[in-house]
Design an enzyme around this catalytic site. Structure first.
Site, PDB file in Angstrom:
ATOM      1  N   HIS A   9       0.791  -1.223   0.000  1.00  0.00           N
ATOM      2  CA  HIS A   9       0.000   0.000   0.000  1.00  0.00           C
ATOM      3  C   HIS A   9       0.832   1.287   0.000  1.00  0.00           C
ATOM      4  CE1 HIS A   9       0.638  -1.576   4.059  1.00  0.00           C
ATOM      5  NE2 HIS A   9       0.849  -0.308   4.387  1.00  0.00           N
ATOM      6  N   CYS A  65       7.966  -1.167  -0.882  1.00  0.00           N
ATOM      7  CA  CYS A  65       7.165  -1.033   0.332  1.00  0.00           C
ATOM      8  C   CYS A  65       7.618   0.252   1.033  1.00  0.00           C
ATOM      9  CB  CYS A  65       7.240  -2.265   1.235  1.00  0.00           C
ATOM     10  SG  CYS A  65       8.761  -2.505   2.172  1.00  0.00           S
ATOM     11  N   SER A  67       9.534   1.083   3.754  1.00  0.00           N
ATOM     12  CA  SER A  67      10.970   1.216   4.046  1.00  0.00           C
ATOM     13  C   SER A  67      11.827   0.473   3.035  1.00  0.00           C
ATOM     14  CB  SER A  67      11.289   0.677   5.440  1.00  0.00           C
ATOM     15  OG  SER A  67      11.166  -0.740   5.448  1.00  0.00           O
ATOM     16  N   HIS A  98      28.479  -4.932  -8.236  1.00  0.00           N
ATOM     17  CA  HIS A  98      29.228  -5.705  -7.247  1.00  0.00           C
ATOM     18  C   HIS A  98      28.481  -6.911  -6.696  1.00  0.00           C
ATOM     19  CE1 HIS A  98      32.057  -2.114  -6.147  1.00  0.00           C
ATOM     20  NE2 HIS A  98      32.001  -2.353  -7.444  1.00  0.00           N
ATOM     21  N   ASN A  99      27.149  -6.862  -6.701  1.00  0.00           N
ATOM     22  CA  ASN A  99      26.370  -7.929  -6.070  1.00  0.00           C
ATOM     23  C   ASN A  99      25.546  -8.751  -7.042  1.00  0.00           C
ATOM     24  OD1 ASN A  99      25.905  -5.281  -3.930  1.00  0.00           O
ATOM     25  ND2 ASN A  99      27.124  -7.032  -3.284  1.00  0.00           N
ATOM     26  N   ARG A 109       8.680   5.480   1.149  1.00  0.00           N
ATOM     27  CA  ARG A 109       8.563   6.586   2.105  1.00  0.00           C
ATOM     28  C   ARG A 109       9.851   7.402   2.222  1.00  0.00           C
ATOM     29  NH1 ARG A 109       5.203   2.704   5.541  1.00  0.00           N
ATOM     30  NH2 ARG A 109       3.111   3.189   4.806  1.00  0.00           N
ATOM     31  N   ARG A 136      32.687 -13.469  -4.604  1.00  0.00           N
ATOM     32  CA  ARG A 136      31.915 -13.074  -3.412  1.00  0.00           C
ATOM     33  C   ARG A 136      30.434 -13.435  -3.567  1.00  0.00           C
ATOM     34  NH1 ARG A 136      35.100  -7.386  -3.583  1.00  0.00           N
ATOM     35  NH2 ARG A 136      37.065  -8.190  -2.782  1.00  0.00           N
TER      36      ARG A 136
END
Length: 143
Positions: A9, A65, A67, A98-99, A109, A136
């Site tokens: 939401h 979302c 956060s 890198h990932n 937000r 890695r």
């Protein structure tokens, strides 16, 4: 490219703008998100997007979302998924370089819609650098 997107939401307006941007570029979008501001549970949408990426129904995923944390944590429960919480463009680029992240998590937000669209564009157009980073990334998966 096929991209799966899901939001709770906190993100309907973000999702709408991102989908419009992606479709204007010719991408196919699988929409798992809500279109309302009524409270829903972000794991429902995070799992749906992560399943699409995990099962190779989508090349990349986008989750949104409030956060960005909860939905990223949810997505990262899936094998082969590397969901990265991104709040600025540089983080979106590094998550790919890198990932080898395959899902971008956006905190609605704490970013604005323009930033979110820019981060998605950066995320989708940045390549994984491989090399020392590949070693890695290979260590991330539990075996």
């Amino acid at each position: 490219m096929k991209i799966s997107i899901g939001n709770d939401h906190a993100g309907p307006e973000y999702k709408k703008a991102i989908i419009e941007h992606l479709e204007n570029q010719g991408h196919t979008v699988i929409n798992h998100g809500t279109d309302t501001f009524e409270s829903v549970d972000y794991p429902d949408f995070g799992h749906a997007v992560a399943s699409d990426v995990e099962n190779q129904k989508a090349d990349f995923g986008i989750v949104i979302c409030g956060s960005g944390n909860g939905i990223a944590i949810t997505a990262n429960k899936h094998q082969g998924v590397r969901a990265a919480l991104c709040w600025i463009n540089e983080i979106a680029a590094l998550a790919r370089q890198h990932n080898d992240a395959n899902i971008i998590s956006i905190p609605a937000r704490y970013t604005n819609i323009k930033q979110a669209v820019e981060m998605v564009e950066t995320f989708l157009t940045t390549d994984f650098e491989g090399g020392r980073h590949a070693t890695r990334v290979d260590k991330i998966a539990c075996r």
